[in-house]
Design a protein around this motif. Structure first.
Motif, PDB file in Angstrom:
ATOM      1  N   GLN A 278     -38.055 -40.685 144.832  1.00 47.97           N
ATOM      2  CA  GLN A 278     -36.922 -40.661 145.745  1.00 47.97           C
ATOM      3  C   GLN A 278     -35.892 -41.715 145.354  1.00 47.97           C
ATOM      4  O   GLN A 278     -34.683 -41.480 145.394  1.00 47.97           O
ATOM      5  CB  GLN A 278     -37.383 -40.877 147.181  1.00 47.97           C
ATOM      6  CG  GLN A 278     -36.295 -40.696 148.220  1.00 47.97           C
ATOM      7  CD  GLN A 278     -36.830 -40.725 149.635  1.00 47.97           C
ATOM      8  OE1 GLN A 278     -38.031 -40.764 149.852  1.00 47.97           O
ATOM      9  NE2 GLN A 278     -35.937 -40.691 150.613  1.00 47.97           N
ATOM     10  N   GLY A 279     -36.382 -42.885 144.930  1.00 42.76           N
ATOM     11  CA  GLY A 279     -35.471 -43.936 144.494  1.00 42.76           C
ATOM     12  C   GLY A 279     -34.690 -43.545 143.259  1.00 42.76           C
ATOM     13  O   GLY A 279     -33.493 -43.833 143.145  1.00 42.76           O
ATOM     14  N   LEU A 280     -35.360 -42.866 142.321  1.00 43.48           N
ATOM     15  CA  LEU A 280     -34.665 -42.434 141.099  1.00 43.48           C
ATOM     16  C   LEU A 280     -33.648 -41.344 141.405  1.00 43.48           C
ATOM     17  O   LEU A 280     -32.492 -41.415 140.963  1.00 43.48           O
ATOM     18  CB  LEU A 280     -35.682 -41.917 140.074  1.00 43.48           C
ATOM     19  CG  LEU A 280     -35.064 -41.287 138.811  1.00 43.48           C
ATOM     20  CD1 LEU A 280     -34.313 -42.330 138.004  1.00 43.48           C
ATOM     21  CD2 LEU A 280     -36.136 -40.622 137.966  1.00 43.48           C
ATOM     22  N   VAL A 281     -34.059 -40.342 142.168  1.00 49.10           N
ATOM     23  CA  VAL A 281     -33.179 -39.210 142.452  1.00 49.10           C
ATOM     24  C   VAL A 281     -31.927 -39.667 143.206  1.00 49.10           C
ATOM     25  O   VAL A 281     -30.809 -39.227 142.919  1.00 49.10           O
ATOM     26  CB  VAL A 281     -33.940 -38.128 143.242  1.00 49.10           C
ATOM     27  CG1 VAL A 281     -32.984 -37.069 143.782  1.00 49.10           C
ATOM     28  CG2 VAL A 281     -34.998 -37.479 142.360  1.00 49.10           C
ATOM     29  N   SER A 282     -32.113 -40.568 144.163  1.00 49.01           N
ATOM     30  CA  SER A 282     -30.956 -41.020 144.948  1.00 49.01           C
ATOM     31  C   SER A 282     -30.016 -41.899 144.135  1.00 49.01           C
ATOM     32  O   SER A 282     -28.839 -42.048 144.502  1.00 49.01           O
ATOM     33  CB  SER A 282     -31.431 -41.776 146.197  1.00 49.01           C
ATOM     34  OG  SER A 282     -32.149 -42.943 145.814  1.00 49.01           O
ATOM     35  N   GLY A 283     -30.491 -42.459 143.041  1.00 48.63           N
ATOM     36  CA  GLY A 283     -29.654 -43.337 142.235  1.00 48.63           C
ATOM     37  C   GLY A 283     -29.212 -42.751 140.916  1.00 48.63           C
ATOM     38  O   GLY A 283     -28.803 -43.493 140.012  1.00 48.63           O
ATOM     39  N   LEU A 284     -29.281 -41.433 140.756  1.00 52.29           N
ATOM     40  CA  LEU A 284     -28.893 -40.805 139.496  1.00 52.29           C
ATOM     41  C   LEU A 284     -27.402 -41.016 139.211  1.00 52.29           C
ATOM     42  O   LEU A 284     -26.565 -41.034 140.114  1.00 52.29           O
ATOM     43  CB  LEU A 284     -29.177 -39.299 139.555  1.00 52.29           C
ATOM     44  CG  LEU A 284     -30.651 -38.865 139.482  1.00 52.29           C
ATOM     45  CD1 LEU A 284     -30.758 -37.361 139.668  1.00 52.29           C
ATOM     46  CD2 LEU A 284     -31.276 -39.272 138.153  1.00 52.29           C
ATOM     47  N   ASN A 285     -27.099 -41.144 137.918  1.00 51.56           N
ATOM     48  CA  ASN A 285     -25.710 -41.220 137.479  1.00 51.56           C
ATOM     49  C   ASN A 285     -25.330 -39.884 136.846  1.00 51.56           C
ATOM     50  O   ASN A 285     -26.055 -39.362 135.990  1.00 51.56           O
ATOM     51  CB  ASN A 285     -25.531 -42.346 136.452  1.00 51.56           C
ATOM     52  CG  ASN A 285     -25.864 -43.697 137.037  1.00 51.56           C
ATOM     53  OD1 ASN A 285     -25.402 -44.032 138.122  1.00 51.56           O
ATOM     54  ND2 ASN A 285     -26.671 -44.482 136.322  1.00 51.56           N
ATOM     55  N   PHE A 286     -24.183 -39.334 137.262  1.00 52.06           N
ATOM     56  CA  PHE A 286     -23.748 -38.039 136.768  1.00 52.06           C
ATOM     57  C   PHE A 286     -22.501 -38.198 135.898  1.00 52.06           C
ATOM     58  O   PHE A 286     -21.564 -38.922 136.247  1.00 52.06           O
ATOM     59  CB  PHE A 286     -23.443 -37.089 137.931  1.00 52.06           C
ATOM     60  CG  PHE A 286     -24.635 -36.798 138.803  1.00 52.06           C
ATOM     61  CD1 PHE A 286     -25.700 -36.058 138.310  1.00 52.06           C
ATOM     62  CD2 PHE A 286     -24.702 -37.279 140.104  1.00 52.06           C
ATOM     63  CE1 PHE A 286     -26.809 -35.790 139.107  1.00 52.06           C
ATOM     64  CE2 PHE A 286     -25.803 -37.022 140.901  1.00 52.06           C
ATOM     65  CZ  PHE A 286     -26.857 -36.274 140.397  1.00 52.06           C
ATOM     66  N   ASP A 287     -22.500 -37.506 134.791  1.00 52.09           N
ATOM     67  CA  ASP A 287     -21.327 -37.422 133.919  1.00 52.09           C
ATOM     68  C   ASP A 287     -20.786 -35.996 134.048  1.00 52.09           C
ATOM     69  O   ASP A 287     -21.393 -35.041 133.549  1.00 52.09           O
ATOM     70  CB  ASP A 287     -21.721 -37.733 132.480  1.00 52.09           C
ATOM     71  CG  ASP A 287     -20.530 -37.701 131.542  1.00 52.09           C
ATOM     72  OD1 ASP A 287     -19.395 -37.616 132.035  1.00 52.09           O
ATOM     73  OD2 ASP A 287     -20.741 -37.750 130.305  1.00 52.09           O
ATOM     74  N   ILE A 288     -19.639 -35.860 134.726  1.00 51.29           N
ATOM     75  CA  ILE A 288     -19.108 -34.553 135.100  1.00 51.29           C
ATOM     76  C   ILE A 288     -17.956 -34.178 134.172  1.00 51.29           C
ATOM     77  O   ILE A 288     -17.029 -34.962 133.952  1.00 51.29           O
ATOM     78  CB  ILE A 288     -18.619 -34.573 136.565  1.00 51.29           C
ATOM     79  CG1 ILE A 288     -19.791 -34.945 137.490  1.00 51.29           C
ATOM     80  CG2 ILE A 288     -18.020 -33.231 136.962  1.00 51.29           C
ATOM     81  CD1 ILE A 288     -19.377 -35.240 138.909  1.00 51.29           C
ATOM     82  N   SER A 289     -18.039 -32.961 133.644  1.00 51.98           N
ATOM     83  CA  SER A 289     -16.989 -32.444 132.762  1.00 51.98           C
ATOM     84  C   SER A 289     -16.461 -31.143 133.355  1.00 51.98           C
ATOM     85  O   SER A 289     -17.191 -30.143 133.436  1.00 51.98           O
ATOM     86  CB  SER A 289     -17.530 -32.203 131.347  1.00 51.98           C
ATOM     87  OG  SER A 289     -16.541 -31.622 130.528  1.00 51.98           O
ATOM     88  N   ILE A 290     -15.196 -31.172 133.795  1.00 51.62           N
ATOM     89  CA  ILE A 290     -14.556 -29.994 134.386  1.00 51.62           C
ATOM     90  C   ILE A 290     -13.778 -29.270 133.297  1.00 51.62           C
ATOM     91  O   ILE A 290     -12.888 -29.845 132.665  1.00 51.62           O
ATOM     92  CB  ILE A 290     -13.619 -30.403 135.541  1.00 51.62           C
ATOM     93  CG1 ILE A 290     -14.426 -31.138 136.625  1.00 51.62           C
ATOM     94  CG2 ILE A 290     -12.914 -29.191 136.131  1.00 51.62           C
ATOM     95  CD1 ILE A 290     -13.577 -31.679 137.745  1.00 51.62           C
ATOM     96  N   LEU A 291     -14.107 -28.009 133.072  1.00 46.84           N
ATOM     97  CA  LEU A 291     -13.537 -27.261 131.965  1.00 46.84           C
ATOM     98  C   LEU A 291     -12.403 -26.341 132.396  1.00 46.84           C
ATOM     99  O   LEU A 291     -11.822 -25.642 131.560  1.00 46.84           O
ATOM    100  CB  LEU A 291     -14.633 -26.438 131.281  1.00 46.84           C
ATOM    101  CG  LEU A 291     -15.856 -27.239 130.810  1.00 46.84           C
ATOM    102  CD1 LEU A 291     -16.876 -26.309 130.173  1.00 46.84           C
ATOM    103  CD2 LEU A 291     -15.454 -28.339 129.847  1.00 46.84           C
ATOM    104  N   GLY A 292     -12.078 -26.281 133.659  1.00 49.36           N
ATOM    105  CA  GLY A 292     -11.018 -25.380 134.081  1.00 49.36           C
ATOM    106  C   GLY A 292     -10.408 -25.832 135.392  1.00 49.36           C
ATOM    107  O   GLY A 292     -10.878 -26.782 136.034  1.00 49.36           O
ATOM    108  N   LEU A 293      -9.353 -25.186 135.800  1.00 52.58           N
ATOM    109  CA  LEU A 293      -8.671 -25.516 137.028  1.00 52.58           C
ATOM    110  C   LEU A 293      -9.339 -24.816 138.210  1.00 52.58           C
ATOM    111  O   LEU A 293     -10.098 -23.877 138.044  1.00 52.58           O
ATOM    112  CB  LEU A 293      -7.196 -25.083 136.932  1.00 52.58           C
ATOM    113  CG  LEU A 293      -6.387 -25.746 135.793  1.00 52.58           C
ATOM    114  CD1 LEU A 293      -4.978 -25.137 135.753  1.00 52.58           C
ATOM    115  CD2 LEU A 293      -6.329 -27.243 135.971  1.00 52.58           C
TER     116      LEU A 293
END
Length: 540
Positions: A468-483
């Motif tokens: 639970q501690g790991l899941v709640s502290g995940l870091n996300f790298d988000i790449s948006i490819l369209g509008l």
């Protein structure tokens, strides 16, 4: 003048003089030899008295007097009870401290007047003095990794069955019966030797063998009765099973030199049958890898699979041991690979999120620090065990099968793609680690040892929900490819909302799998079964 010059009879005179000198030398030799023999007899009696008294320090005075008087020595001895520390930095005479605890030694001093057979009229008889110190080395029988509190029957059956190379269909009642059934260690080994056709040799020689799980379980069944025996006999007939290295299961110390079937029972180690079975499963077949498909069993999770790899304890050492201070036992190393698939929401284009995680749990170890012998006040003795819970790391990642089995190499820490939609890609990273750099001391009283009470050593940083501690502290790298997609901050919130419910069930699954193997995250369970002080030794 004639007399002085006369040489007749000179040999008679010389012979008479030599004979007189020989008589004196002979008398001295006889007295010296007698004194030496008497001194040796006194020393032997004093050593025997010290050894006898060390076995029962509470009655040391009367035991010493009895031994000396039976040997014919009637003078009053000086009897001192205390602690002997084998510290090479101290001189031998400084290693014994009278009256100091824990009591493990007795020192006996004795003096008497020696006997002269020829010189008594010429000199006072010398005094003969002897000192003997004997100590006992307490030997502790103990184990690490004996977590028997609760079982998820289906999951435990899958883990035990795969590791043992057979099919396990135990019910919760079977697990309860196995946990309650007690097996005498040496009796179990004697039964195992009989199953292998071994009738001679030592227990150390027996422990060099690898035995099939079916054979081990069959020998285990002979030492129990009732439902536990029925369950084990059924399991032993199911399959030959995987090989189990006995030397990784048990460490007997000096008792390993005893002969098989030599009457060595009663070492004070009544171990749970389930403890032996779980430890054998963890050690079976070296680095066996287990795959468990748990898809559909967790609400909100589309699919979940778990791979388990079990390695040998680091640096050797059995799971159960008997020995003096310094004896070490260790658990197995474990690696888990988890692949969870979760359906995304509209913000995430309803794409499937695949979150791969791995857990690396190193060996925990327990080491005997000190022990005291059983006595009138503490009939089971006492023991202090230093426990070092294994380092645990939970991280995002997808290690290969080869990496899972290579316990000598750390698993990789790198971002992993978890969502790959037409217009949106997301990678995740994160890890949590738990480590205890200094051992945790556990003190076992006589009452604790009498009931083989389980004690738990935990890391100093509390750990209640690793996943639970790991899941709640995940870091996300988000790449948006369209509008037309939401802002990254909105997508980040949506990801956390979807992934967060995975934490608690993952913690429950991790705990269930590790419990089956007698392990815990950030914890190590230890039992002490007995303290023996059966063999006093002379130390001075």
């Amino acid at each position: 003048m004639t007399f002085w010059r006369d040489q007749r009879g000179n040999m008679s005179i010389l012979f008479a003089a030599a004979l007189s000198l020989a008589g004196v030398v002979g008398a001295i030799s006889v007295d010296s030899a007698a004194l030496f023999r008497e001194s040796r007899m006194v020393q032997a009696a004093v050593d025997l008295a010290a050894i006898t008294a060390t076995a029962d320090p509470d009655n040391a005075e009367s035991l010493v007097r009895t031994v000396l008087r039976d040997a014919g020595f009637v003078e009053d001895p000086v009897v001192e009870v205390g602690h002997y520390g084998a510290d090479p930095a101290k001189s031998p005479e400084m290693r014994f401290v009278r009256g100091r605890g824990p009591v493990n030694a007795v020192r006996v001093s004795y003096r008497q007047t020696g006997t002269l057979y020829f010189g008594a009229n010429l000199m006072n008889p010398p005094e003969i003095a002897a000192t003997g110190t004997a100590m006992v080395v307490p030997e502790v029988s103990f184990s690490i990794g004996s977590r028997l509190a609760s079982f998820n029957g289906g999951l435990a059956n899958a883990v035990l069955g795969t590791l043992l190379g057979t099919t396990v269909n135990f019910s919760l009642a079977d697990y309860t019966a196995l946990a309650d059934a007690r097996v005498e260690t040496i009796g179990f080994l004697d039964g195992l030797a009989g199953s292998l056709g071994i009738t001679a040799g030592t227990y150390d020689a027996l422990l060099t063998h690898e035995v099939r799980a079916g054979t081990l379980v069959g020998a285990l069944a002979k030492g129990v009765s009732g439902p536990a025996r029925l369950a084990l006999e059924t399991l032993s007939r199911a399959s030959a099973g995987s090989p189990v290295p006995l030397k990784k299961l048990l460490t007997l110390g000096r008792y390993g030199r005893m002969s098989v079937n030599g009457g060595g029972k009663g070492l004070g180690a009544q171990i749970s049958a389930l403890e032996i079975l779980s430890a054998a499963a963890a050690l079976a077949d070296g680095q066996r890898q287990v795959w468990l498909g748990l898809g559909g069993s967790i609400p909100g999770v589309a699919a979940l699979s778990l791979d388990l790899a079990v390695g040998e304890p680091a640096g050797g050492g059995g799971w159960f041991g008997i020995g003096p201070a310094g004896t070490v036992v260790r658990t197995a190393q474990v690696r888990l690979r988890i692949d969870a698939q979760i359906a995304g929401n509209l913000t995430l284009q309803n794409a499937l999120i695949r979150l791969p995680l791995w857990l690396d749990l190193a060996s925990s170890e327990a080491k005997v620090v000190s022990a005291t012998c059983p006595n009138r006040a503490e009939p089971n003795g006492t023991a202090e065990i230093a426990v070092l819970p294994g380092v645990a790391i939970l991280a995002v990642g997808k290690p290969s099968n080869a990496e899972m089995r290579d316990f000598g190499t750390p698993l990789p820490l790198a971002p992993v793609r978890i969502l790959d939609a037409t217009l949106l890609q997301v990678s995740a990273s994160g890890h949590l680690s738990i480590a205890q750099t200094s051992p945790v001391p556990l003190a076992f009283s006589s009452a604790d040892i009498g009931v083989a009470r389980l004690k738990m050593a935990k890391v100093t940083t509390p750990v209640t929900s690793l996943a639970q501690g790991l899941v709640s502290g995940l870091n996300f790298d988000i790449s948006i490819l369209g509008l037309g997609l939401s802002l990254p901050s909105v997508i980040n919130t949506a990801l956390k909302t979807v992934v967060a419910p995975l934490g608690p069930p993952l913690d429950a699954i991790l705990n269930s799998v590790l419990t089956t193997l007698g392990l815990g995250i950030g914890e190590a369970d230890v039992r002490v079964y007995g303290v023996r002080c059966a063999t006093p030794v002379l130390v001075g």
